[in-house]
Write a protein that holds these residues in place. Structure first.
Motif, PDB file in Angstrom:
ATOM      1  N   ASP A  14      52.921   8.642   1.111  1.00 22.07           N
ATOM      2  CA  ASP A  14      53.958   8.372   0.121  1.00 22.07           C
ATOM      3  C   ASP A  14      53.430   8.791  -1.233  1.00 22.07           C
ATOM      4  O   ASP A  14      52.245   8.599  -1.534  1.00 22.07           O
ATOM      5  CB  ASP A  14      54.326   6.882   0.093  1.00 22.07           C
ATOM      6  CG  ASP A  14      55.097   6.445   1.319  1.00 22.07           C
ATOM      7  OD1 ASP A  14      55.743   7.303   1.952  1.00 22.07           O
ATOM      8  OD2 ASP A  14      55.045   5.243   1.639  1.00 22.07           O
ATOM      9  N   GLU A  15      54.306   9.323  -2.070  1.00 17.51           N
ATOM     10  CA  GLU A  15      53.859   9.819  -3.375  1.00 17.51           C
ATOM     11  C   GLU A  15      53.250   8.714  -4.236  1.00 17.51           C
ATOM     12  O   GLU A  15      52.234   8.932  -4.898  1.00 17.51           O
ATOM     13  CB  GLU A  15      55.028  10.465  -4.117  1.00 17.51           C
ATOM     14  CG  GLU A  15      55.418  11.808  -3.567  1.00 17.51           C
ATOM     15  CD  GLU A  15      56.575  12.419  -4.317  1.00 17.51           C
ATOM     16  OE1 GLU A  15      56.491  13.613  -4.634  1.00 17.51           O
ATOM     17  OE2 GLU A  15      57.555  11.691  -4.600  1.00 17.51           O
ATOM     18  N   ASN A  16      53.867   7.535  -4.218  1.00 17.16           N
ATOM     19  CA  ASN A  16      53.332   6.465  -5.072  1.00 17.16           C
ATOM     20  C   ASN A  16      51.964   5.972  -4.576  1.00 17.16           C
ATOM     21  O   ASN A  16      51.107   5.618  -5.373  1.00 17.16           O
ATOM     22  CB  ASN A  16      54.321   5.314  -5.199  1.00 17.16           C
ATOM     23  CG  ASN A  16      54.644   4.644  -3.885  1.00 17.16           C
ATOM     24  OD1 ASN A  16      54.496   5.229  -2.815  1.00 17.16           O
ATOM     25  ND2 ASN A  16      55.105   3.424  -3.962  1.00 17.16           N
ATOM     26  N   VAL A  17      51.741   5.986  -3.276  1.00 15.41           N
ATOM     27  CA  VAL A  17      50.444   5.581  -2.728  1.00 15.41           C
ATOM     28  C   VAL A  17      49.376   6.607  -3.097  1.00 15.41           C
ATOM     29  O   VAL A  17      48.271   6.249  -3.506  1.00 15.41           O
ATOM     30  CB  VAL A  17      50.525   5.388  -1.197  1.00 15.41           C
ATOM     31  CG1 VAL A  17      49.145   5.170  -0.596  1.00 15.41           C
ATOM     32  CG2 VAL A  17      51.451   4.230  -0.861  1.00 15.41           C
ATOM     33  N   ALA A  18      49.701   7.880  -2.988  1.00 15.83           N
ATOM     34  CA  ALA A  18      48.745   8.926  -3.364  1.00 15.83           C
ATOM     35  C   ALA A  18      48.416   8.841  -4.854  1.00 15.83           C
ATOM     36  O   ALA A  18      47.254   8.998  -5.250  1.00 15.83           O
ATOM     37  CB  ALA A  18      49.305  10.300  -3.015  1.00 15.83           C
ATOM     38  N   GLY A  19      49.426   8.577  -5.689  1.00 19.92           N
ATOM     39  CA  GLY A  19      49.189   8.425  -7.122  1.00 19.92           C
ATOM     40  C   GLY A  19      48.267   7.253  -7.413  1.00 19.92           C
ATOM     41  O   GLY A  19      47.352   7.351  -8.232  1.00 19.92           O
ATOM     42  N   MET A  20      48.494   6.130  -6.735  1.00 17.82           N
ATOM     43  CA  MET A  20      47.650   4.952  -6.925  1.00 17.82           C
ATOM     44  C   MET A  20      46.212   5.227  -6.466  1.00 17.82           C
ATOM     45  O   MET A  20      45.250   4.856  -7.137  1.00 17.82           O
ATOM     46  CB  MET A  20      48.225   3.764  -6.154  1.00 17.82           C
ATOM     47  CG  MET A  20      47.393   2.501  -6.256  1.00 17.82           C
ATOM     48  SD  MET A  20      47.956   1.190  -5.176  1.00 17.82           S
ATOM     49  CE  MET A  20      47.639   1.870  -3.568  1.00 17.82           C
ATOM     50  N   LEU A  21      46.058   5.895  -5.329  1.00 19.54           N
ATOM     51  CA  LEU A  21      44.720   6.198  -4.809  1.00 19.54           C
ATOM     52  C   LEU A  21      43.948   7.129  -5.738  1.00 19.54           C
ATOM     53  O   LEU A  21      42.719   7.110  -5.762  1.00 19.54           O
ATOM     54  CB  LEU A  21      44.820   6.817  -3.416  1.00 19.54           C
ATOM     55  CG  LEU A  21      45.214   5.867  -2.289  1.00 19.54           C
ATOM     56  CD1 LEU A  21      45.397   6.637  -0.993  1.00 19.54           C
ATOM     57  CD2 LEU A  21      44.188   4.766  -2.129  1.00 19.54           C
ATOM     58  N   SER A  22      44.670   7.920  -6.520  1.00 18.93           N
ATOM     59  CA  SER A  22      44.009   8.806  -7.478  1.00 18.93           C
ATOM     60  C   SER A  22      43.171   8.013  -8.476  1.00 18.93           C
ATOM     61  O   SER A  22      42.185   8.519  -9.002  1.00 18.93           O
ATOM     62  CB  SER A  22      45.040   9.643  -8.228  1.00 18.93           C
ATOM     63  OG  SER A  22      45.709  10.511  -7.355  1.00 18.93           O
TER      64      SER A  22
ATOM     65  N   GLY B 195      43.575  11.434 -13.018  1.00 12.38           N
ATOM     66  CA  GLY B 195      42.452  10.692 -12.457  1.00 12.38           C
ATOM     67  C   GLY B 195      41.158  11.491 -12.514  1.00 12.38           C
ATOM     68  O   GLY B 195      40.087  10.951 -12.787  1.00 12.38           O
ATOM     69  N   LEU B 196      41.254  12.787 -12.274  1.00 12.55           N
ATOM     70  CA  LEU B 196      40.085  13.655 -12.342  1.00 12.55           C
ATOM     71  C   LEU B 196      39.540  13.722 -13.770  1.00 12.55           C
ATOM     72  O   LEU B 196      38.327  13.606 -13.992  1.00 12.55           O
ATOM     73  CB  LEU B 196      40.457  15.052 -11.844  1.00 12.55           C
ATOM     74  CG  LEU B 196      39.345  16.035 -11.574  1.00 12.55           C
ATOM     75  CD1 LEU B 196      38.387  15.492 -10.534  1.00 12.55           C
ATOM     76  CD2 LEU B 196      39.928  17.351 -11.110  1.00 12.55           C
TER      77      LEU B 196
ATOM     78  N   GLY C 188      35.972  12.261 -15.077  1.00 16.88           N
ATOM     79  CA  GLY C 188      35.058  13.103 -15.848  1.00 16.88           C
ATOM     80  C   GLY C 188      34.679  12.462 -17.171  1.00 16.88           C
ATOM     81  O   GLY C 188      33.516  12.518 -17.591  1.00 16.88           O
ATOM     82  N   LEU C 189      35.664  11.834 -17.829  1.00 13.35           N
ATOM     83  CA  LEU C 189      35.393  11.123 -19.084  1.00 13.35           C
ATOM     84  C   LEU C 189      34.419   9.977 -18.847  1.00 13.35           C
ATOM     85  O   LEU C 189      33.475   9.771 -19.616  1.00 13.35           O
ATOM     86  CB  LEU C 189      36.694  10.599 -19.689  1.00 13.35           C
ATOM     87  CG  LEU C 189      36.553   9.702 -20.917  1.00 13.35           C
ATOM     88  CD1 LEU C 189      36.038  10.504 -22.101  1.00 13.35           C
ATOM     89  CD2 LEU C 189      37.883   9.046 -21.243  1.00 13.35           C
ATOM     90  N   TRP C 190      34.641   9.244 -17.773  1.00 11.59           N
ATOM     91  CA  TRP C 190      33.794   8.110 -17.430  1.00 11.59           C
ATOM     92  C   TRP C 190      32.347   8.570 -17.217  1.00 11.59           C
ATOM     93  O   TRP C 190      31.401   7.970 -17.719  1.00 11.59           O
ATOM     94  CB  TRP C 190      34.331   7.442 -16.177  1.00 11.59           C
ATOM     95  CG  TRP C 190      33.877   6.049 -15.926  1.00 11.59           C
ATOM     96  CD1 TRP C 190      32.624   5.547 -16.131  1.00 11.59           C
ATOM     97  CD2 TRP C 190      34.643   4.976 -15.422  1.00 11.59           C
ATOM     98  NE1 TRP C 190      32.589   4.226 -15.764  1.00 11.59           N
ATOM     99  CE2 TRP C 190      33.811   3.848 -15.321  1.00 11.59           C
ATOM    100  CE3 TRP C 190      35.957   4.857 -15.005  1.00 11.59           C
ATOM    101  CZ2 TRP C 190      34.243   2.625 -14.841  1.00 11.59           C
ATOM    102  CZ3 TRP C 190      36.400   3.637 -14.531  1.00 11.59           C
ATOM    103  CH2 TRP C 190      35.554   2.529 -14.459  1.00 11.59           C
ATOM    104  N   VAL C 191      32.165   9.666 -16.473  1.00 14.31           N
ATOM    105  CA  VAL C 191      30.830  10.200 -16.213  1.00 14.31           C
ATOM    106  C   VAL C 191      30.188  10.687 -17.517  1.00 14.31           C
ATOM    107  O   VAL C 191      29.013  10.410 -17.790  1.00 14.31           O
ATOM    108  CB  VAL C 191      30.894  11.336 -15.169  1.00 14.31           C
ATOM    109  CG1 VAL C 191      29.582  12.103 -15.088  1.00 14.31           C
ATOM    110  CG2 VAL C 191      31.271  10.780 -13.800  1.00 14.31           C
ATOM    111  N   ALA C 192      30.961  11.405 -18.331  1.00 11.70           N
ATOM    112  CA  ALA C 192      30.426  11.928 -19.594  1.00 11.70           C
ATOM    113  C   ALA C 192      29.985  10.795 -20.520  1.00 11.70           C
ATOM    114  O   ALA C 192      28.911  10.868 -21.136  1.00 11.70           O
ATOM    115  CB  ALA C 192      31.467  12.806 -20.278  1.00 11.70           C
TER     116      ALA C 192
END
Length: 163
Positions: free
Chosen positions: A45-53, A87-88, A92-96
């Protein structure tokens, strides 16, 4: 005596009535993209994929891999591509930020500035809590089917996902 209710009245019609058009518009659907509520080309489901992101970002690096897979593999849903890219970028911000804080802590440790190191740790904890709040909020909004944009990152993700 019968308990019959009166028959339902027909839907209203006239100027500006949503019943006039055969297809009602969805305010969540951006121009040129699909809205949430359907299935992805991967079967989720699109909303589940968005949440998992967002939620997979809590699992050490797995979230970045999941977002790369969602972004590259999803061909039908702009909604999923948007949240995967956001999410990506967030991951990346979190890692930086983590790298920057570790470098600053090492420099302050070498310079024997213990009080500043404690202050830096306090700032890092506050920033980390803020990032977690944004992450959970984005996951909830994605699950609800909203095109929630994080500050700054949302515009960048929207430009990339739209292409």
């Amino acid at each position: 005596m019968s308990n019959q209710y009166p028959p339902p009245s027909p839907p209203p019609s006239g100027y500006g009535s949503p019943y006039d058009s055969p297809q009602m518009s969805n305010p969540l659907t951006p121009p040129g993209g699909t809205g949430p509520g359907g299935k992805t080309s991967m079967g989720l489901d699109e909303n589940v994929a968005g949440m998992l992101s967002y939620l997979t970002l809590f699992c050490c690096g797995i979230g970045i891999i999941v977002n790369i897979v969602f972004f590259l593999m999803e061909k039908n849903s702009r909604f999923v591509r948007f949240h995967a890219m956001q999410g990506l970028l967030f991951g990346g911000l979190w890692v930086a930020l983590g790298i920057v804080f570790r470098i600053l802590a090492a420099i302050l440790g070498i310079a024997h500035m213990g009080i500043l190191t404690i202050g830096l740790a306090f700032v890092q904890i506050i920033l980390l809590l803020g990032l977690v709040v944004f992450l959970i909020l984005a996951a909830i909004k994605a699950y609800q089917g909203n095109w929630y944009k994080l500050p700054i990152l949302g515009d960048i993700a929207e430009n990339i996902a739209g292409k």
